[in-house]
Design a protein around this motif. Structure first.
Motif, PDB file in Angstrom:
ATOM      1  N   GLU A   1     -27.937   2.406  60.062  1.00 18.64           N
ATOM      2  CA  GLU A   1     -27.619   1.306  60.971  1.00 18.64           C
ATOM      3  C   GLU A   1     -27.920  -0.044  60.328  1.00 18.64           C
ATOM      4  O   GLU A   1     -27.180  -1.017  60.522  1.00 18.64           O
ATOM      5  N   LEU A   2     -29.006  -0.116  59.554  1.00 21.28           N
ATOM      6  CA  LEU A   2     -29.312  -1.350  58.826  1.00 21.28           C
ATOM      7  C   LEU A   2     -28.178  -1.688  57.861  1.00 21.28           C
ATOM      8  O   LEU A   2     -27.763  -2.852  57.748  1.00 21.28           O
TER       9      LEU A   2
ATOM     10  N   LYS B   1     -28.828   6.543  48.981  1.00 17.37           N
ATOM     11  CA  LYS B   1     -27.739   5.617  48.659  1.00 17.37           C
ATOM     12  C   LYS B   1     -27.713   4.453  49.643  1.00 17.37           C
ATOM     13  O   LYS B   1     -27.569   3.283  49.248  1.00 17.37           O
ATOM     14  N   ASP B   2     -27.843   4.758  50.944  1.00 22.49           N
ATOM     15  CA  ASP B   2     -27.839   3.700  51.960  1.00 22.49           C
ATOM     16  C   ASP B   2     -29.016   2.758  51.774  1.00 22.49           C
ATOM     17  O   ASP B   2     -28.874   1.531  51.885  1.00 22.49           O
ATOM     18  N   ALA B   3     -30.192   3.329  51.489  1.00 17.84           N
ATOM     19  CA  ALA B   3     -31.387   2.496  51.294  1.00 17.84           C
ATOM     20  C   ALA B   3     -31.213   1.574  50.088  1.00 17.84           C
ATOM     21  O   ALA B   3     -31.604   0.400  50.130  1.00 17.84           O
ATOM     22  N   SER B   4     -30.618   2.089  49.036  1.00 17.86           N
ATOM     23  CA  SER B   4     -30.379   1.276  47.836  1.00 17.86           C
ATOM     24  C   SER B   4     -29.451   0.112  48.153  1.00 17.86           C
ATOM     25  O   SER B   4     -29.672  -1.022  47.697  1.00 17.86           O
ATOM     26  N   ARG B   5     -28.433   0.378  48.943  1.00 17.86           N
ATOM     27  CA  ARG B   5     -27.479  -0.676  49.300  1.00 17.86           C
ATOM     28  C   ARG B   5     -28.127  -1.712  50.216  1.00 17.86           C
ATOM     29  O   ARG B   5     -27.824  -2.911  50.129  1.00 17.86           O
ATOM     30  N   VAL B   6     -29.007  -1.260  51.091  1.00 17.62           N
ATOM     31  CA  VAL B   6     -29.705  -2.191  51.985  1.00 17.62           C
ATOM     32  C   VAL B   6     -30.565  -3.152  51.170  1.00 17.62           C
ATOM     33  O   VAL B   6     -30.491  -4.376  51.327  1.00 17.62           O
ATOM     34  N   ILE B   7     -31.380  -2.610  50.262  1.00 14.42           N
ATOM     35  CA  ILE B   7     -32.258  -3.454  49.450  1.00 14.42           C
ATOM     36  C   ILE B   7     -31.452  -4.374  48.538  1.00 14.42           C
ATOM     37  O   ILE B   7     -31.790  -5.548  48.349  1.00 14.42           O
ATOM     38  N   ALA B   8     -30.345  -3.856  47.987  1.00 18.97           N
ATOM     39  CA  ALA B   8     -29.500  -4.684  47.126  1.00 18.97           C
ATOM     40  C   ALA B   8     -28.912  -5.850  47.913  1.00 18.97           C
ATOM     41  O   ALA B   8     -28.920  -7.001  47.451  1.00 18.97           O
ATOM     42  N   ASN B   9     -28.419  -5.588  49.108  1.00 17.61           N
ATOM     43  CA  ASN B   9     -27.802  -6.633  49.929  1.00 17.61           C
ATOM     44  C   ASN B   9     -28.820  -7.687  50.344  1.00 17.61           C
ATOM     45  O   ASN B   9     -28.523  -8.891  50.346  1.00 17.61           O
TER      46      ASN B   9
ATOM     47  N   PRO C   1     -37.910   9.044  47.454  1.00 16.77           N
ATOM     48  CA  PRO C   1     -37.762  10.438  47.021  1.00 16.77           C
ATOM     49  C   PRO C   1     -37.748  11.441  48.176  1.00 16.77           C
ATOM     50  O   PRO C   1     -37.248  12.555  48.020  1.00 16.77           O
ATOM     51  N   LYS C   2     -38.296  11.062  49.331  1.00 21.25           N
ATOM     52  CA  LYS C   2     -38.345  11.983  50.470  1.00 21.25           C
ATOM     53  C   LYS C   2     -37.043  12.002  51.265  1.00 21.25           C
ATOM     54  O   LYS C   2     -36.848  12.879  52.110  1.00 21.25           O
ATOM     55  N   LEU C   3     -36.171  11.028  51.017  1.00 25.43           N
ATOM     56  CA  LEU C   3     -34.917  10.937  51.767  1.00 25.43           C
ATOM     57  C   LEU C   3     -33.862  11.839  51.135  1.00 25.43           C
ATOM     58  O   LEU C   3     -33.946  12.191  49.960  1.00 25.43           O
ATOM     59  N   ASN C   4     -32.850  12.192  51.934  1.00 29.03           N
ATOM     60  CA  ASN C   4     -31.737  12.951  51.356  1.00 29.03           C
ATOM     61  C   ASN C   4     -30.857  12.017  50.533  1.00 29.03           C
ATOM     62  O   ASN C   4     -31.026  10.797  50.570  1.00 29.03           O
ATOM     63  N   PHE C   5     -29.913  12.582  49.809  1.00 26.76           N
ATOM     64  CA  PHE C   5     -29.132  11.796  48.843  1.00 26.76           C
ATOM     65  C   PHE C   5     -28.378  10.646  49.508  1.00 26.76           C
ATOM     66  O   PHE C   5     -28.398   9.508  49.011  1.00 26.76           O
TER      67      PHE C   5
ATOM     68  N   LEU D   1     -31.085   6.377  39.242  1.00 22.85           N
ATOM     69  CA  LEU D   1     -29.910   5.535  39.484  1.00 22.85           C
ATOM     70  C   LEU D   1     -30.116   4.622  40.689  1.00 22.85           C
ATOM     71  O   LEU D   1     -29.631   3.484  40.706  1.00 22.85           O
ATOM     72  N   HIS D   2     -30.838   5.113  41.697  1.00 23.60           N
ATOM     73  CA  HIS D   2     -31.099   4.285  42.886  1.00 23.60           C
ATOM     74  C   HIS D   2     -32.050   3.140  42.537  1.00 23.60           C
ATOM     75  O   HIS D   2     -31.798   1.983  42.892  1.00 23.60           O
ATOM     76  N   TYR D   3     -33.130   3.458  41.836  1.00 23.63           N
ATOM     77  CA  TYR D   3     -34.079   2.423  41.428  1.00 23.63           C
ATOM     78  C   TYR D   3     -33.417   1.437  40.462  1.00 23.63           C
ATOM     79  O   TYR D   3     -33.692   0.233  40.508  1.00 23.63           O
ATOM     80  N   GLY D   4     -32.562   1.959  39.580  1.00 21.59           N
ATOM     81  CA  GLY D   4     -31.880   1.086  38.627  1.00 21.59           C
ATOM     82  C   GLY D   4     -30.997   0.067  39.321  1.00 21.59           C
ATOM     83  O   GLY D   4     -30.977  -1.118  38.963  1.00 21.59           O
ATOM     84  N   GLY D   5     -30.249   0.525  40.335  1.00 24.54           N
ATOM     85  CA  GLY D   5     -29.392  -0.399  41.089  1.00 24.54           C
ATOM     86  C   GLY D   5     -30.211  -1.464  41.802  1.00 24.54           C
ATOM     87  O   GLY D   5     -29.835  -2.643  41.829  1.00 24.54           O
ATOM     88  N   MET D   6     -31.346  -1.065  42.382  1.00 24.99           N
ATOM     89  CA  MET D   6     -32.220  -2.038  43.048  1.00 24.99           C
ATOM     90  C   MET D   6     -32.766  -3.039  42.044  1.00 24.99           C
ATOM     91  O   MET D   6     -32.817  -4.252  42.305  1.00 24.99           O
ATOM     92  N   LEU D   7     -33.187  -2.531  40.878  1.00 22.80           N
ATOM     93  CA  LEU D   7     -33.781  -3.397  39.863  1.00 22.80           C
ATOM     94  C   LEU D   7     -32.796  -4.464  39.401  1.00 22.80           C
ATOM     95  O   LEU D   7     -33.164  -5.640  39.244  1.00 22.80           O
ATOM     96  N   ARG D   8     -31.549  -4.084  39.192  1.00 24.21           N
ATOM     97  CA  ARG D   8     -30.548  -5.077  38.754  1.00 24.21           C
ATOM     98  C   ARG D   8     -30.372  -6.180  39.788  1.00 24.21           C
ATOM     99  O   ARG D   8     -30.202  -7.354  39.429  1.00 24.21           O
ATOM    100  N   GLU D   9     -30.387  -5.807  41.072  1.00 22.96           N
ATOM    101  CA  GLU D   9     -30.244  -6.821  42.114  1.00 22.96           C
ATOM    102  C   GLU D   9     -31.470  -7.725  42.175  1.00 22.96           C
ATOM    103  O   GLU D   9     -31.349  -8.933  42.398  1.00 22.96           O
ATOM    104  N   CYS D  10     -32.645  -7.154  41.974  1.00 24.54           N
ATOM    105  CA  CYS D  10     -33.868  -7.963  42.004  1.00 24.54           C
ATOM    106  C   CYS D  10     -33.925  -8.938  40.833  1.00 24.54           C
ATOM    107  O   CYS D  10     -34.493 -10.032  40.945  1.00 24.54           O
ATOM    108  N   ILE D  11     -33.331  -8.545  39.705  1.00 26.13           N
ATOM    109  CA  ILE D  11     -33.323  -9.416  38.522  1.00 26.13           C
ATOM    110  C   ILE D  11     -32.501 -10.682  38.768  1.00 26.13           C
ATOM    111  O   ILE D  11     -32.595 -11.655  38.017  1.00 26.13           O
TER     112      ILE D  11
END
Length: 388
Positions: free
Chosen positions: A86-87, A133-141, A125-129, A178-188
């Motif tokens: 939903e986020l 993916k959704d969490a990565s997109r939320v943090i990136a956005n 790591p406790k979430l399903n795949f 891959l999820h952490y990598g995507g977040m890291l690029r956005e944080c940079i």
């Protein structure tokens, strides 16, 4: 009025009175009270703030470790997945509907009010795949969401830079790499983050991550490394000036001379991007004044892969164009003049490119006109051309 008509009216009045009276007697008082719930009334929609708060509460539950063996674990995990989804919908919109700026701002403020980002990263790591993916997109956005014309994500990360340590070392875990990598690029995107990640102890890790046997993870690490080395020009220039010696020694030996084709290909392209940037002019002059560096590039010119040859040429031309070439570089170019000219004559792009042809012509002209120094020796010959 006729008697029959009058009697009928009186009968109707009595029926209406009895009907009203019967309703009051038959329906219990509690159901007729103002507090009676309407079964057809929809639930009040949750606000972005409500969703973030519930997400945070669930993340705290999983982060605490209380979920182990708890029979409600799956139920809570399913609710957390739904909240994260939903986020994402609020931030990205649903189907063709655009996200609402006010809702995005409310979500962003609440998300960074407390340590929700750290909790979400820790619990990933406790979430399903799909939820990962959704969490990565939320943090990136959220890294790009303005609140009152300010990126509050940058303020949060400046106070919590240690989060980057976890994202960087995430490349060592294929489950979240891959999820952490995507977040890291956005944080940079935030200069304060890039400056932190550009510490030597962090940068050195990337030379190893780019060579990992897992192709997807290695490619993602290469993408993050490129973002790190090209986004914030003044910060990069400062880093290269302070760390020139060890950085390019590692760059040459671990990347440009790697046995892996994709590693060499990405590295030589990135080297050109770095050296051709005006902000890095000082480091570029140092690099192209080294005969050892030129030897690496001349070997790359001999590659059987055309893409590597072309990117290597764009760096090699800087050695030739340098108007203050050291004597040993001049002598090496003179010793290899015939072979270099023969190679360049047959070296062409697959498609016609006027700029490439102009650069090649200038390089050939410079090499032709070179005069060896008094200390010239044929021992400088090292170029063994291949067919192109």
């Amino acid at each position: 009025m006729p008697t029959a008509v009058k009697q009928e009216k009186e009968d109707n009045t009595i029926k209406r009175s009895n009907s009203s009276l019967n309703f009051k007697k038959l329906v219990p008082k509690v159901l007729r009270s103002s507090s009676m719930k309407n079964p057809f009334k929809s639930k009040k929609p949750r606000t972005p703030v409500d969703i973030v708060r519930e997400t945070r509460a669930l993340l705290l539950y999983f982060h605490s470790g209380d979920d182990a063996g708890n029979p409600k674990r799956d139920e809570k995990l399913e609710q957390l997945d739904a909240d994260i989804r939903e986020l994402k919908s609020i931030l990205y919109g649903i189907d063709e509907s655009e996200p609402v700026p006010e809702a995005c701002a409310q979500l962003t403020q609440e998300f960074f009010k407390e340590d929700t980002m750290r909790l979400l990263i820790n619990c990933l790591p406790k979430l399903n795949f799909e939820a990962r993916k959704d969490a990565s997109r939320v943090i990136a956005n959220l890294q790009r969401q303005p609140v009152h014309s300010r990126l509050i994500a940058s303020d949060y990360l400046e106070a919590n830079l240690d989060i980057m340590d976890q994202l960087i070392t995430g490349y060592e875990d294929p489950v979240v790499a891959l999820h952490y990598g995507g977040m890291l690029r956005e944080c940079i995107r935030h200069q304060v983050v890039a400056r932190y990640v550009l510490k030597p102890e962090h940068v050195k890790k990337f030379f190893d991550y780019i060579q990992l046997p897992n192709f997807d993870v290695a490619s993602d690490a290469a993408a993050t490394f490129k973002e790190l080395m090209t986004r914030h020009k003044s910060t990069i220039a400062e880093f290269l000036a302070e760390n020139y010696t060890w950085f390019f020694a590692e760059f040459n030996s671990k990347l440009l001379e790697s046995t892996n084709y994709m590693t060499r290909r990405h590295a030589v392209k990135l080297l050109g991007d770095i050296l051709l940037d005006r902000s890095n002019a000082g480091s570029m002059i140092r690099y192209v004044s080294s005969k050892d560096n030129m030897r690496v590039l001349m070997n790359l010119l001999r590659e059987s892969h055309k893409s590597i040859q072309i990117d290597a040429f764009h760096v090699f031309k800087l050695f030739v164009a340098n108007q203050n070439k050291p004597a040993d570089i001049v002598n090496i170019l003179c010793a290899n003049r015939t072979k270099l000219l023969r190679f360049l004559t047959g070296f062409n792009m697959d498609k016609e490119d006027e700029m490439f042809e102009a650069d090649k012509a200038q390089v050939m002209k410079e090499i032709t006109e070179l005069e060896p120094t008094t200390s010239f020796s044929c021992s400088g010959e090292l170029f063994k051309p291949i067919s192109v």
